[in-house]
Scaffold this motif. Structure first.
Motif, mmCIF file in Angstrom:
data_model
loop_
_atom_site.group_PDB
_atom_site.id
_atom_site.type_symbol
_atom_site.label_atom_id
_atom_site.label_comp_id
_atom_site.label_asym_id
_atom_site.label_seq_id
_atom_site.Cartn_x
_atom_site.Cartn_y
_atom_site.Cartn_z
ATOM 1 N N ARG A 144 -9.372 38.285 75.390
ATOM 2 C CA ARG A 144 -8.722 39.519 74.921
ATOM 3 C C ARG A 144 -9.185 39.869 73.502
ATOM 4 N NH1 ARG A 144 -4.372 41.612 77.591
ATOM 5 N NH2 ARG A 144 -3.749 40.443 79.434
ATOM 6 N N TRP A 145 -9.251 38.861 72.634
ATOM 7 C CA TRP A 145 -9.666 39.068 71.246
ATOM 8 C C TRP A 145 -11.082 39.630 71.189
ATOM 9 C CZ3 TRP A 145 -9.562 40.324 66.542
ATOM 10 C CH2 TRP A 145 -10.513 39.902 65.623
ATOM 11 N N HIS A 146 -11.996 39.015 71.906
ATOM 12 C CA HIS A 146 -13.386 39.452 71.829
ATOM 13 C C HIS A 146 -13.550 40.845 72.444
ATOM 14 C CE1 HIS A 146 -17.547 38.120 70.892
ATOM 15 N NE2 HIS A 146 -17.809 39.156 71.666
ATOM 16 N N VAL A 147 -12.876 41.114 73.543
ATOM 17 C CA VAL A 147 -12.931 42.450 74.156
ATOM 18 C C VAL A 147 -12.382 43.493 73.186
ATOM 19 C CG1 VAL A 147 -11.931 43.909 75.977
ATOM 20 C CG2 VAL A 147 -12.919 41.678 76.557
ATOM 21 N N GLU A 148 -11.228 43.203 72.601
ATOM 22 C CA GLU A 148 -10.618 44.129 71.644
ATOM 23 C C GLU A 148 -11.565 44.389 70.472
ATOM 24 O OE1 GLU A 148 -7.309 43.423 68.296
ATOM 25 O OE2 GLU A 148 -6.523 43.220 70.337
ATOM 26 N N PHE A 149 -12.170 43.326 69.970
ATOM 27 C CA PHE A 149 -13.089 43.468 68.847
ATOM 28 C C PHE A 149 -14.291 44.318 69.236
ATOM 29 C CE2 PHE A 149 -16.492 42.472 66.002
ATOM 30 C CZ PHE A 149 -15.866 42.406 64.774
ATOM 31 N N ALA A 150 -14.893 44.018 70.381
ATOM 32 C CA ALA A 150 -16.097 44.747 70.801
ATOM 33 C C ALA A 150 -15.801 46.221 71.050
ATOM 34 C CB ALA A 150 -16.695 44.104 72.047
ATOM 35 N N LEU A 151 -14.694 46.506 71.712
ATOM 36 C CA LEU A 151 -14.357 47.905 71.987
ATOM 37 C C LEU A 151 -13.982 48.659 70.720
ATOM 38 C CD1 LEU A 151 -12.350 47.598 75.326
ATOM 39 C CD2 LEU A 151 -14.674 48.482 75.001
ATOM 40 N N GLY A 152 -13.411 47.963 69.761
ATOM 41 C CA GLY A 152 -13.009 48.605 68.514
ATOM 42 C C GLY A 152 -14.107 48.709 67.477
ATOM 43 N N ASN A 153 -15.221 48.004 67.688
ATOM 44 C CA ASN A 153 -16.294 47.965 66.689
ATOM 45 C C ASN A 153 -17.678 48.119 67.314
ATOM 46 O OD1 ASN A 153 -14.764 47.038 64.092
ATOM 47 N ND2 ASN A 153 -14.016 45.726 65.747
ATOM 48 N N PRO A 154 -17.884 49.154 68.118
ATOM 49 C CA PRO A 154 -19.181 49.271 68.792
ATOM 50 C C PRO A 154 -20.354 49.400 67.822
ATOM 51 C CG PRO A 154 -17.925 51.295 69.064
ATOM 52 C CD PRO A 154 -17.002 50.280 68.442
ATOM 53 N N ALA A 155 -20.153 50.049 66.701
ATOM 54 C CA ALA A 155 -21.253 50.179 65.734
ATOM 55 C C ALA A 155 -21.648 48.809 65.186
ATOM 56 C CB ALA A 155 -20.866 51.116 64.594
ATOM 57 N N LEU A 156 -20.668 47.976 64.864
ATOM 58 C CA LEU A 156 -20.968 46.638 64.345
ATOM 59 C C LEU A 156 -21.690 45.784 65.387
ATOM 60 C CD1 LEU A 156 -17.731 45.736 62.343
ATOM 61 C CD2 LEU A 156 -19.998 46.253 61.436
ATOM 62 N N ILE A 157 -21.265 45.901 66.639
ATOM 63 C CA ILE A 157 -21.925 45.142 67.708
ATOM 64 C C ILE A 157 -23.381 45.589 67.815
ATOM 65 C CG2 ILE A 157 -21.965 44.699 70.198
ATOM 66 C CD1 ILE A 157 -19.591 43.319 68.845
ATOM 67 N N THR A 158 -23.615 46.888 67.772
ATOM 68 C CA THR A 158 -24.975 47.422 67.868
ATOM 69 C C THR A 158 -25.827 46.968 66.689
ATOM 70 O OG1 THR A 158 -24.184 49.364 69.074
ATOM 71 C CG2 THR A 158 -26.334 49.555 68.000
ATOM 72 N N VAL A 159 -25.286 47.065 65.490
ATOM 73 C CA VAL A 159 -26.035 46.649 64.297
ATOM 74 C C VAL A 159 -26.360 45.166 64.381
ATOM 75 C CG1 VAL A 159 -25.918 46.364 61.774
ATOM 76 C CG2 VAL A 159 -25.121 48.491 62.837
ATOM 77 N N HIS A 160 -25.403 44.379 64.802
ATOM 78 C CA HIS A 160 -25.646 42.942 64.907
ATOM 79 C C HIS A 160 -26.781 42.654 65.883
ATOM 80 C CE1 HIS A 160 -25.127 38.903 66.512
ATOM 81 N NE2 HIS A 160 -24.868 38.603 65.263
ATOM 82 N N MET A 161 -26.739 43.277 67.043
ATOM 83 C CA MET A 161 -27.756 42.997 68.053
ATOM 84 C C MET A 161 -29.135 43.500 67.623
ATOM 85 S SD MET A 161 -25.752 43.232 71.702
ATOM 86 C CE MET A 161 -25.641 44.978 71.779
ATOM 87 N N ARG A 162 -29.173 44.618 66.922
ATOM 88 C CA ARG A 162 -30.455 45.218 66.580
ATOM 89 C C ARG A 162 -31.026 44.731 65.252
ATOM 90 N NH1 ARG A 162 -29.819 50.909 65.348
ATOM 91 N NH2 ARG A 162 -29.373 51.231 67.521
ATOM 92 N N ASP A 163 -30.180 44.496 64.259
ATOM 93 C CA ASP A 163 -30.677 44.324 62.896
ATOM 94 C C ASP A 163 -30.465 42.949 62.279
ATOM 95 O OD1 ASP A 163 -31.751 46.977 62.544
ATOM 96 O OD2 ASP A 163 -29.690 47.699 62.449
ATOM 97 N N LEU A 164 -30.015 41.977 63.062
ATOM 98 C CA LEU A 164 -29.817 40.634 62.514
ATOM 99 C C LEU A 164 -31.098 40.107 61.866
ATOM 100 C CD1 LEU A 164 -27.994 38.152 62.120
ATOM 101 C CD2 LEU A 164 -28.767 37.354 64.363
ATOM 102 N N ASP A 165 -32.223 40.366 62.473
ATOM 103 C CA ASP A 165 -33.487 39.859 61.928
ATOM 104 C C ASP A 165 -33.907 40.555 60.631
ATOM 105 O OD1 ASP A 165 -33.730 37.971 63.905
ATOM 106 O OD2 ASP A 165 -34.985 39.228 65.189
ATOM 107 N N SER A 166 -33.236 41.624 60.263
ATOM 108 C CA SER A 166 -33.537 42.300 58.997
ATOM 109 C C SER A 166 -32.873 41.621 57.801
ATOM 110 C CB SER A 166 -33.088 43.770 59.058
ATOM 111 O OG SER A 166 -33.827 44.468 60.041
ATOM 112 N N LEU A 167 -31.967 40.673 58.073
ATOM 113 C CA LEU A 167 -31.304 39.951 56.983
ATOM 114 C C LEU A 167 -32.274 39.004 56.292
ATOM 115 C CD1 LEU A 167 -27.879 38.829 58.492
ATOM 116 C CD2 LEU A 167 -28.266 40.570 56.758
ATOM 117 N N ALA A 168 -32.008 38.766 55.025
ATOM 118 C CA ALA A 168 -32.730 37.723 54.298
ATOM 119 C C ALA A 168 -32.407 36.388 54.961
ATOM 120 C CB ALA A 168 -32.300 37.711 52.834
ATOM 121 N N GLU A 169 -33.309 35.434 54.829
ATOM 122 C CA GLU A 169 -33.174 34.142 55.502
ATOM 123 C C GLU A 169 -31.828 33.471 55.220
ATOM 124 O OE1 GLU A 169 -33.776 31.103 57.954
ATOM 125 O OE2 GLU A 169 -35.127 32.807 57.797
ATOM 126 N N ALA A 170 -31.402 33.437 53.971
ATOM 127 C CA ALA A 170 -30.137 32.764 53.627
ATOM 128 C C ALA A 170 -28.953 33.450 54.301
ATOM 129 C CB ALA A 170 -29.947 32.725 52.115
#
Length: 191
Positions: free
Chosen positions: A91-117
């Motif tokens: 329930r928690w993860h579903v609620e989070f994903a449905l409430g934060n679609p932009a964050l989910i998208t950014v995480h999936m697409r742009d994680l590799d753009s972060l600095a190594e640390a």
């Protein structure tokens, strides 16, 4: 003068705007001026709140991982038994994903753009969150080896995190569908 607790701080407004912009155009497709414009300030004024655009991305992605971990731990701590804990995690993860679609998208697409640390910090938080699920799955399904439970948790995350791309129902119907599918998949996981 006290601030309105319901009104997001300027920093939170900037992060929300950055998440929406990054989700639409990708981290590299968004300039500092685009984010500033979205919150009604100049791009350079953002530097009063963040040292760089990279720092915004780092805060977004470490923030999402930290929130998931803390929320997961909190829900498990309130559970009456392992099956209740598993239901609460889903329930928690579903609620989070449905409430934060932009964050989910950014995480999936742009994680590799972060600095190594920063990427390492996000990965550590994610591994801890996965282990919360693995512990609960192994308690609810003692016959599952930990590697199978880990693989099942990742598979369910993939299902739930697909919502920014597949939400064709209203939020409540999508929530019911995702919970049902996730719990069904976890129940059917085999060694």
């Amino acid at each position: 003068m006290p601030t309105d607790p319901a009104k997001p701080s300027r920093r939170e407004q900037i992060l929300a705007a950055a998440a929406e912009k990054f989700a639409r155009a990708g981290f590299h497709g968004v300039g500092i001026d685009d984010i500033g414009s979205a919150v009604g300030i100049s791009g350079p004024a953002l530097y009063r709140h963040f040292r760089s655009k990279d720092a915004m991305l780092a805060e977004l992605l470490t923030g999402i991982s930290d929130r998931l971990l803390r929320g997961g731990q909190d829900h498990v701590g309130k559970a009456s038994d392992p099956h209740d804990a598993l239901d609460r995690l889903v329930r928690w993860h579903v609620e989070f994903a449905l409430g934060n679609p932009a964050l989910i998208t950014v995480h999936m697409r742009d994680l590799d753009s972060l600095a190594e640390a920063d990427r390492h910090k996000v990965r550590e938080l994610q591994r801890s969150y996965v282990e919360v699920w693995v512990d609960v799955l192994c308690q609810a399904r003692p016959e599952l080896p930990r590697p199978t439970a880990r693989a099942a948790a990742h598979a369910v995350f993939g299902l739930i995190n697909s919502t920014p791309f597949s939400a064709h129902l209203d939020v409540e119907a999508m929530s019911r569908l995702l919970r049902s599918m996730a719990l069904g998949a976890l129940d059917r996981a085999t060694t």
